[in-house]
Write a protein that holds these residues in place. Structure first.
Motif, short mmCIF file in Angstrom:
data_model
loop_
_atom_site.label_atom_id
_atom_site.label_comp_id
_atom_site.label_asym_id
_atom_site.label_seq_id
_atom_site.Cartn_x
_atom_site.Cartn_y
_atom_site.Cartn_z
N SER A 102 0.86 -1.18 0.00
CA SER A 102 0.00 0.00 0.00
C SER A 102 0.89 1.23 0.00
N ASN A 103 0.75 2.05 -1.02
CA ASN A 103 1.59 3.23 -1.18
C ASN A 103 0.73 4.46 -1.43
N ALA A 104 1.38 5.61 -1.43
CA ALA A 104 0.69 6.86 -1.76
C ALA A 104 1.66 7.80 -2.44
N ASN A 105 1.15 8.59 -3.36
CA ASN A 105 1.91 9.67 -4.00
C ASN A 105 1.16 10.97 -3.81
N VAL A 106 1.90 12.03 -3.58
CA VAL A 106 1.33 13.37 -3.60
C VAL A 106 1.96 14.06 -4.80
N PHE A 107 1.13 14.40 -5.78
CA PHE A 107 1.58 15.05 -7.00
C PHE A 107 1.31 16.55 -6.91
N SER A 108 2.28 17.34 -7.34
CA SER A 108 2.05 18.77 -7.61
C SER A 108 2.02 18.91 -9.12
N MET A 109 1.04 19.68 -9.62
CA MET A 109 0.84 19.79 -11.06
C MET A 109 0.59 21.24 -11.46
N ARG A 110 1.06 21.56 -12.65
CA ARG A 110 0.86 22.91 -13.18
C ARG A 110 0.88 22.85 -14.70
N ASP A 111 -0.04 23.55 -15.32
CA ASP A 111 -0.09 23.65 -16.78
C ASP A 111 -0.11 22.28 -17.46
N GLY A 112 -0.83 21.33 -16.88
CA GLY A 112 -0.99 20.03 -17.49
C GLY A 112 0.19 19.09 -17.34
N LYS A 113 1.11 19.41 -16.43
CA LYS A 113 2.30 18.58 -16.22
C LYS A 113 2.51 18.34 -14.72
N ILE A 114 3.18 17.26 -14.40
CA ILE A 114 3.56 16.95 -13.02
C ILE A 114 4.88 17.65 -12.74
N THR A 115 4.91 18.47 -11.69
CA THR A 115 6.13 19.19 -11.32
C THR A 115 6.87 18.55 -10.16
N MET A 116 6.14 17.79 -9.32
CA MET A 116 6.77 17.11 -8.19
C MET A 116 5.94 15.91 -7.78
N ILE A 117 6.64 14.83 -7.39
CA ILE A 117 6.00 13.63 -6.87
C ILE A 117 6.67 13.30 -5.55
N SER A 118 5.88 13.27 -4.49
CA SER A 118 6.36 12.81 -3.19
C SER A 118 5.76 11.43 -2.97
N GLY A 119 6.61 10.42 -2.89
CA GLY A 119 6.14 9.05 -2.77
C GLY A 119 6.34 8.50 -1.37
N TYR A 120 5.38 7.74 -0.92
CA TYR A 120 5.41 7.11 0.40
C TYR A 120 5.16 5.62 0.20
N MET A 121 6.16 4.80 0.58
CA MET A 121 6.11 3.35 0.32
C MET A 121 6.07 2.57 1.62
N ALA A 122 5.21 1.57 1.66
CA ALA A 122 5.22 0.62 2.76
C ALA A 122 6.36 -0.35 2.53
N GLY A 123 7.10 -0.67 3.57
CA GLY A 123 8.13 -1.69 3.48
C GLY A 123 9.36 -1.25 2.72
N ALA A 124 10.05 -2.24 2.16
CA ALA A 124 11.32 -2.02 1.47
C ALA A 124 11.14 -1.19 0.20
N ASN A 125 12.20 -0.50 -0.18
CA ASN A 125 12.20 0.31 -1.40
C ASN A 125 12.21 -0.61 -2.62
N SER A 126 11.15 -0.58 -3.38
CA SER A 126 11.07 -1.43 -4.58
C SER A 126 11.15 -0.61 -5.86
N ILE A 127 11.41 0.68 -5.76
CA ILE A 127 11.44 1.53 -6.95
C ILE A 127 12.84 1.64 -7.55
N LYS A 128 13.86 1.32 -6.79
CA LYS A 128 15.22 1.42 -7.33
C LYS A 128 15.42 0.35 -8.39
N PRO A 129 16.27 0.63 -9.38
CA PRO A 129 16.48 -0.34 -10.46
C PRO A 129 17.19 -1.59 -9.96
#
Length: 129
Positions: A102-129
């Protein structure tokens, strides 16, 4: 941007991640854009770096690739702030796939684009390559 616009843009971002669609990912992100994995103190501070992170996950040989799917997404948009919070479950498939999270993202957006993503992950980091 309206609340519906915020939801559509967040949905396009998640769809790009789930399908490995580099062109759509590039199109959703502003330049500059910032990705912060708040729970793991990881920062990717450029559109190119964010795209490279996800593209590196999509180019792994198929016998080693773990695919992620964003499901059961609940969006909470705020057009007045240009932000949207998206809560979701990530399910994984492939060799050594982790259990759902279970995760969550907080997106900041302007002019139809994402300017910032703050991600919150349960458990181990699975986003790294």
């Amino acid at each position: 941007m309206t609340d519906d616009d915020l939801v559509r843009l967040a949905t396009r971002y998640f769809t790009a991640l789930d399908t490995g669609d580099s062109d759509t990912l590039v199109d959703t992100l502003a330049d500059p854009c910032l990705l912060i994995i708040e729970t793991h103190n990881i920062i990717h501070d450029a559109k190119q770096a964010i795209c490279a992170l996800f593209e590196s996950r999509w180019t792994v040989p198929s016998d080693r690739m773990v695919k992620a799917r964003h499901q059961d997404v609940i969006h909470s948009p705020s057009h007045s702030s240009g932000r949207i919070t998206s809560q979701f479950t990530v399910t994984y498939s492939g060799p050594d796939a982790p259990p759902p999270k279970s995760n969550a993202n907080v997106f900041s957006m302007r002019d139809g684009k994402i300017t910032m993503i703050s991600g919150y992950m349960a458990g181990a980091n699975s986003i790294k390559p």
